[in-house]
Design a protein around this motif. Structure first.
Motif, PDB file in Angstrom:
ATOM      1  N   MET A   4     -26.048 -30.795 -44.574  1.00 56.66           N
ATOM      2  CA  MET A   4     -26.616 -32.130 -44.710  1.00 56.66           C
ATOM      3  C   MET A   4     -27.969 -32.036 -45.363  1.00 56.66           C
ATOM      4  SD  MET A   4     -27.659 -33.219 -40.869  1.00 56.66           S
ATOM      5  CE  MET A   4     -29.274 -32.842 -40.235  1.00 56.66           C
ATOM      6  N   SER A   5     -28.343 -33.091 -46.073  1.00 56.42           N
ATOM      7  CA  SER A   5     -29.650 -33.131 -46.708  1.00 56.42           C
ATOM      8  C   SER A   5     -30.026 -34.579 -46.972  1.00 56.42           C
ATOM      9  CB  SER A   5     -29.647 -32.343 -48.010  1.00 56.42           C
ATOM     10  OG  SER A   5     -28.798 -32.964 -48.956  1.00 56.42           O
ATOM     11  N   TYR A   6     -31.320 -34.770 -47.214  1.00 53.41           N
ATOM     12  CA  TYR A   6     -31.794 -36.108 -47.548  1.00 53.41           C
ATOM     13  C   TYR A   6     -32.942 -35.996 -48.543  1.00 53.41           C
ATOM     14  CZ  TYR A   6     -35.760 -35.117 -44.567  1.00 53.41           C
ATOM     15  OH  TYR A   6     -36.878 -34.543 -44.027  1.00 53.41           O
ATOM     16  N   GLU A   7     -33.201 -37.087 -49.243  1.00 52.15           N
ATOM     17  CA  GLU A   7     -34.357 -37.209 -50.123  1.00 52.15           C
ATOM     18  C   GLU A   7     -34.933 -38.595 -49.937  1.00 52.15           C
ATOM     19  OE1 GLU A   7     -33.917 -36.163 -54.243  1.00 52.15           O
ATOM     20  OE2 GLU A   7     -32.330 -34.723 -53.779  1.00 52.15           O
ATOM     21  N   VAL A  31     -29.548 -39.099 -42.603  1.00 51.12           N
ATOM     22  CA  VAL A  31     -30.273 -40.353 -42.835  1.00 51.12           C
ATOM     23  C   VAL A  31     -31.333 -40.549 -41.748  1.00 51.12           C
ATOM     24  CG1 VAL A  31     -30.102 -42.877 -42.949  1.00 51.12           C
ATOM     25  CG2 VAL A  31     -28.382 -41.476 -44.066  1.00 51.12           C
ATOM     26  N   ALA A  32     -30.979 -40.240 -40.497  1.00 53.03           N
ATOM     27  CA  ALA A  32     -31.947 -40.358 -39.402  1.00 53.03           C
ATOM     28  C   ALA A  32     -33.117 -39.399 -39.601  1.00 53.03           C
ATOM     29  CB  ALA A  32     -31.256 -40.113 -38.069  1.00 53.03           C
ATOM     30  N   ASP A  33     -32.848 -38.184 -40.065  1.00 50.94           N
ATOM     31  CA  ASP A  33     -33.935 -37.244 -40.360  1.00 50.94           C
ATOM     32  C   ASP A  33     -34.788 -37.753 -41.521  1.00 50.94           C
ATOM     33  OD1 ASP A  33     -33.238 -35.521 -38.304  1.00 50.94           O
ATOM     34  OD2 ASP A  33     -32.158 -34.121 -39.610  1.00 50.94           O
ATOM     35  N   VAL A  79     -42.235 -42.435 -29.382  1.00 51.16           N
ATOM     36  CA  VAL A  79     -41.884 -41.121 -29.912  1.00 51.16           C
ATOM     37  C   VAL A  79     -41.337 -41.265 -31.324  1.00 51.16           C
ATOM     38  CG1 VAL A  79     -41.377 -40.121 -27.642  1.00 51.16           C
ATOM     39  CG2 VAL A  79     -39.519 -41.149 -28.981  1.00 51.16           C
ATOM     40  N   LEU A  80     -41.437 -40.173 -32.085  1.00 52.01           N
ATOM     41  CA  LEU A  80     -40.807 -40.084 -33.395  1.00 52.01           C
ATOM     42  C   LEU A  80     -39.500 -39.324 -33.218  1.00 52.01           C
ATOM     43  CD1 LEU A  80     -40.940 -40.414 -36.503  1.00 52.01           C
ATOM     44  CD2 LEU A  80     -42.048 -38.173 -36.559  1.00 52.01           C
ATOM     45  N   PRO A  81     -38.331 -39.963 -33.433  1.00 51.73           N
ATOM     46  CA  PRO A  81     -37.046 -39.277 -33.269  1.00 51.73           C
ATOM     47  C   PRO A  81     -36.786 -38.305 -34.427  1.00 51.73           C
ATOM     48  CG  PRO A  81     -36.798 -41.664 -33.087  1.00 51.73           C
ATOM     49  CD  PRO A  81     -38.152 -41.393 -33.663  1.00 51.73           C
ATOM     50  N   VAL A  82     -36.759 -37.004 -34.126  1.00 54.61           N
ATOM     51  CA  VAL A  82     -36.522 -35.960 -35.126  1.00 54.61           C
ATOM     52  C   VAL A  82     -35.369 -35.081 -34.674  1.00 54.61           C
ATOM     53  CG1 VAL A  82     -38.939 -35.969 -35.864  1.00 54.61           C
ATOM     54  CG2 VAL A  82     -38.197 -34.333 -34.133  1.00 54.61           C
ATOM     55  N   ASP A  83     -34.951 -34.151 -35.530  1.00 54.33           N
ATOM     56  CA  ASP A  83     -33.836 -33.241 -35.228  1.00 54.33           C
ATOM     57  C   ASP A  83     -32.626 -34.025 -34.727  1.00 54.33           C
ATOM     58  OD1 ASP A  83     -35.509 -31.150 -35.917  1.00 54.33           O
ATOM     59  OD2 ASP A  83     -36.137 -30.787 -33.854  1.00 54.33           O
ATOM     60  N   ASN A  84     -32.249 -35.021 -35.516  1.00 48.92           N
ATOM     61  CA  ASN A  84     -31.188 -35.943 -35.130  1.00 48.92           C
ATOM     62  C   ASN A  84     -29.809 -35.323 -35.267  1.00 48.92           C
ATOM     63  OD1 ASN A  84     -32.600 -38.735 -34.781  1.00 48.92           O
ATOM     64  ND2 ASN A  84     -33.578 -37.746 -36.517  1.00 48.92           N
ATOM     65  N   GLU A  85     -28.974 -35.560 -34.260  1.00 51.45           N
ATOM     66  CA  GLU A  85     -27.576 -35.135 -34.277  1.00 51.45           C
ATOM     67  C   GLU A  85     -26.715 -36.332 -33.928  1.00 51.45           C
ATOM     68  OE1 GLU A  85     -27.274 -31.924 -31.502  1.00 51.45           O
ATOM     69  OE2 GLU A  85     -28.615 -30.635 -32.662  1.00 51.45           O
ATOM     70  N   ALA A  86     -25.610 -36.501 -34.636  1.00 56.50           N
ATOM     71  CA  ALA A  86     -24.762 -37.675 -34.422  1.00 56.50           C
ATOM     72  C   ALA A  86     -23.285 -37.283 -34.483  1.00 56.50           C
ATOM     73  CB  ALA A  86     -25.057 -38.739 -35.476  1.00 56.50           C
ATOM     74  N   THR A  87     -22.498 -37.938 -33.647  1.00 57.38           N
ATOM     75  CA  THR A  87     -21.048 -37.815 -33.687  1.00 57.38           C
ATOM     76  C   THR A  87     -20.486 -39.220 -33.859  1.00 57.38           C
ATOM     77  OG1 THR A  87     -21.108 -35.896 -32.217  1.00 57.38           O
ATOM     78  CG2 THR A  87     -18.989 -37.023 -32.453  1.00 57.38           C
ATOM     79  N   VAL A  88     -19.737 -39.435 -34.928  1.00 54.47           N
ATOM     80  CA  VAL A  88     -19.210 -40.758 -35.274  1.00 54.47           C
ATOM     81  C   VAL A  88     -17.699 -40.740 -35.112  1.00 54.47           C
ATOM     82  CG1 VAL A  88     -19.007 -42.471 -37.124  1.00 54.47           C
ATOM     83  CG2 VAL A  88     -21.099 -41.090 -36.915  1.00 54.47           C
ATOM     84  N   ARG A  89     -17.189 -41.745 -34.413  1.00 58.67           N
ATOM     85  CA  ARG A  89     -15.756 -41.822 -34.171  1.00 58.67           C
ATOM     86  C   ARG A  89     -15.258 -43.260 -34.308  1.00 58.67           C
ATOM     87  NH1 ARG A  89     -16.155 -37.412 -35.186  1.00 58.67           N
ATOM     88  NH2 ARG A  89     -16.196 -35.613 -33.835  1.00 58.67           N
TER      89      ARG A  89
END
Length: 139
Positions: A4-7, A31-33, A79-89
């Motif tokens: 995964m990556s973002y810009e 996207v969250a990161d 807080v700043l939400p970082v190191d985001n992990e997601a499971t989509v179903r």
């Protein structure tokens, strides 16, 4: 392609995140990161993880609601939400994301203001290489 990556992309008076991932889970996390990066460049390693779950009628609505929830969590938890992990179903009710993030205390950083996620130009699509998303945030 990396997992995964973002810009960050300039977008008139706003900021946009363009993200890719091998899976829909990875692109949601990316996207969250990217949202976190739009608020702070290099967060410290402190902070405790928290979890959240959101459900929506479509994948795009779910991405919007997920990012909106992260902004809400920033505001209520400070807080700043970082190191985001997601499971989509896909579920009987539509689409669900079960996610976690590490909450870096805002008191330990200087964060830029991101006011809201927008539907403006939002894209979430499957590609030959995985998934791609583009999201504009109001700053």
């Amino acid at each position: 392609m990396s997992p995964m990556s973002y810009e960050l992309r300039e977008h008139t008076a706003d900021v946009a995140v363009e993200a890719t991932g091998e899976t829909i889970d990875a692109v949601f996390g990316a996207v969250a990161d990217g949202l976190a990066a739009a608020m702070h460049d290099d967060p410290p390693g402190e902070g405790r993880r928290f979890e959240l779950t959101r459900t929506a009628e479509s994948r795009e609505a779910l991405l919007f609601d997920y990012l909106d929830e992260l902004i809400y969590q920033r505001d209520v938890r400070a807080v700043l939400p970082v190191d985001n992990e997601a499971t989509v179903r896909e579920t009987a009710d539509g689409w669900t994301v079960t996610a976690s993030a590490r909450g870096v205390p805002l008191s330990s950083i200087t964060a830029r203001e991101v006011k809201a996620v927008t539907y403006s130009e939002m894209r979430l699509e499957s590609t030959a290489d995985g998934w791609r998303a583009y999201v504009v945030f109001d700053v």
